[in-house]
Design a protein around this motif. Sequence first.
Motif, PDB file in Angstrom:
ATOM      1  N   GLU A  17     -17.565  -5.185   0.326  1.00  0.00           N
ATOM      2  CA  GLU A  17     -18.301  -5.402  -0.804  1.00  0.00           C
ATOM      3  C   GLU A  17     -17.949  -4.182  -1.482  1.00  0.00           C
ATOM      4  OE1 GLU A  17     -22.168  -2.916   1.567  1.00  0.00           O
ATOM      5  OE2 GLU A  17     -22.354  -4.870   0.734  1.00  0.00           O
ATOM      6  N   THR A  18     -18.173  -4.181  -2.869  1.00  0.00           N
ATOM      7  CA  THR A  18     -17.569  -3.284  -3.790  1.00  0.00           C
ATOM      8  C   THR A  18     -18.896  -2.183  -4.053  1.00  0.00           C
ATOM      9  OG1 THR A  18     -18.650  -4.407  -5.623  1.00  0.00           O
ATOM     10  CG2 THR A  18     -16.398  -4.877  -5.278  1.00  0.00           C
ATOM     11  N   GLU A  19     -18.531  -1.077  -4.688  1.00  0.00           N
ATOM     12  CA  GLU A  19     -19.797  -0.228  -4.775  1.00  0.00           C
ATOM     13  C   GLU A  19     -21.172  -0.716  -5.310  1.00  0.00           C
ATOM     14  OE1 GLU A  19     -20.554   4.444  -6.644  1.00  0.00           O
ATOM     15  OE2 GLU A  19     -18.481   3.311  -7.291  1.00  0.00           O
ATOM     16  N   GLU A  20     -20.793  -1.635  -6.616  1.00  0.00           N
ATOM     17  CA  GLU A  20     -21.824  -2.151  -7.310  1.00  0.00           C
ATOM     18  C   GLU A  20     -22.597  -3.287  -6.080  1.00  0.00           C
ATOM     19  OE1 GLU A  20     -19.000  -2.185  -8.530  1.00  0.00           O
ATOM     20  OE2 GLU A  20     -19.236  -0.403  -9.814  1.00  0.00           O
ATOM     21  N   GLU A  21     -21.838  -3.960  -5.372  1.00  0.00           N
ATOM     22  CA  GLU A  21     -22.395  -5.058  -4.387  1.00  0.00           C
ATOM     23  C   GLU A  21     -23.256  -4.337  -3.425  1.00  0.00           C
ATOM     24  OE1 GLU A  21     -19.426  -8.560  -4.416  1.00  0.00           O
ATOM     25  OE2 GLU A  21     -18.771  -6.882  -3.284  1.00  0.00           O
ATOM     26  N   ARG A  22     -22.636  -2.986  -3.007  1.00  0.00           N
ATOM     27  CA  ARG A  22     -23.294  -2.026  -1.958  1.00  0.00           C
ATOM     28  C   ARG A  22     -24.867  -1.466  -2.850  1.00  0.00           C
ATOM     29  NH1 ARG A  22     -22.700   3.559   0.314  1.00  0.00           N
ATOM     30  NH2 ARG A  22     -23.503   3.280   2.459  1.00  0.00           N
ATOM     31  N   ALA A  23     -24.652  -1.225  -3.939  1.00  0.00           N
ATOM     32  CA  ALA A  23     -25.977  -0.740  -4.384  1.00  0.00           C
ATOM     33  C   ALA A  23     -26.977  -1.704  -4.585  1.00  0.00           C
ATOM     34  CB  ALA A  23     -25.403  -0.255  -5.882  1.00  0.00           C
ATOM     35  N   ASP A  24     -26.414  -3.066  -5.046  1.00  0.00           N
ATOM     36  CA  ASP A  24     -27.308  -4.162  -5.212  1.00  0.00           C
ATOM     37  C   ASP A  24     -28.129  -4.504  -3.658  1.00  0.00           C
ATOM     38  OD1 ASP A  24     -26.839  -4.390  -7.913  1.00  0.00           O
ATOM     39  OD2 ASP A  24     -25.327  -6.237  -7.488  1.00  0.00           O
ATOM     40  N   ARG A  25     -27.221  -4.316  -2.830  1.00  0.00           N
ATOM     41  CA  ARG A  25     -27.741  -4.663  -1.515  1.00  0.00           C
ATOM     42  C   ARG A  25     -28.863  -3.695  -0.769  1.00  0.00           C
ATOM     43  NH1 ARG A  25     -26.556  -2.483   3.037  1.00  0.00           N
ATOM     44  NH2 ARG A  25     -24.546  -1.927   2.428  1.00  0.00           N
ATOM     45  N   ARG A  26     -28.403  -2.122  -1.265  1.00  0.00           N
ATOM     46  CA  ARG A  26     -29.163  -1.051  -0.752  1.00  0.00           C
ATOM     47  C   ARG A  26     -30.472  -1.111  -1.772  1.00  0.00           C
ATOM     48  NH1 ARG A  26     -26.530   4.217  -0.801  1.00  0.00           N
ATOM     49  NH2 ARG A  26     -28.312   4.773   0.528  1.00  0.00           N
ATOM     50  N   VAL A 102     -30.233   4.259  -6.712  1.00  0.00           N
ATOM     51  CA  VAL A 102     -30.472   3.893  -5.417  1.00  0.00           C
ATOM     52  C   VAL A 102     -30.623   5.196  -4.645  1.00  0.00           C
ATOM     53  CG1 VAL A 102     -29.589   2.945  -3.052  1.00  0.00           C
ATOM     54  CG2 VAL A 102     -29.407   1.716  -5.376  1.00  0.00           C
ATOM     55  N   VAL A 103     -29.696   6.101  -4.890  1.00  0.00           N
ATOM     56  CA  VAL A 103     -29.953   7.521  -4.136  1.00  0.00           C
ATOM     57  C   VAL A 103     -31.282   8.163  -4.429  1.00  0.00           C
ATOM     58  CG1 VAL A 103     -28.906   9.902  -4.065  1.00  0.00           C
ATOM     59  CG2 VAL A 103     -27.495   7.836  -3.527  1.00  0.00           C
TER      60      VAL A 103
END
Length: 167
Positions: A17-26, A102-103
């Motif tokens: 996953e891209t950084e953006e996809e990871r942020a969306d999931r998180r 997210v952080v």
Amino acid sequence: MEADRKPRKELRHGRNETEEERADRRWTELIQEIRVAQTGVQVLLGFLLTVAFTPHFQSLHQTDRTIYLVTVVLGSLATGALIGPVAFHRIVSGRHMKPRAVVWASRLTLVGLVLLLATLTSALFLVLRVVTDNAYVPWLVAGVLAWYLVCWFALPLWIRLRFTSED
């Protein structure tokens, strides 16, 4: 067609996953977690806010009124911290800052959980003091607090340390 795609950054643990996809999931996971805590703290705070208007409240000792005041303030702070990520997301939405959002939302949630822990402990202490004047009340509350600490923090941290790979 494959040449048109942007290269994907693969994360350490094999998620593609891209950084953006990871942020969306998180973000989605975080919002689901917050829903549980928000419901609990809002119900508790709603109940606490009504207590001051009951006839029995007027007969409480000053110490119990002080504990009540502290409990209501803690509940209000917990509510603010647990609702904060929603407002945070709304204000920064569309600014291409989701990974940072997210952080910060995670930090607010952790603060909210600590405040919820304090609210629950304080509320339990108040109720047990009103119901009984026994000397074991602080010990009982300490035991429940220890249980919360084990369930909410110690066990997850132990699992995290024990099973996080070094790869």
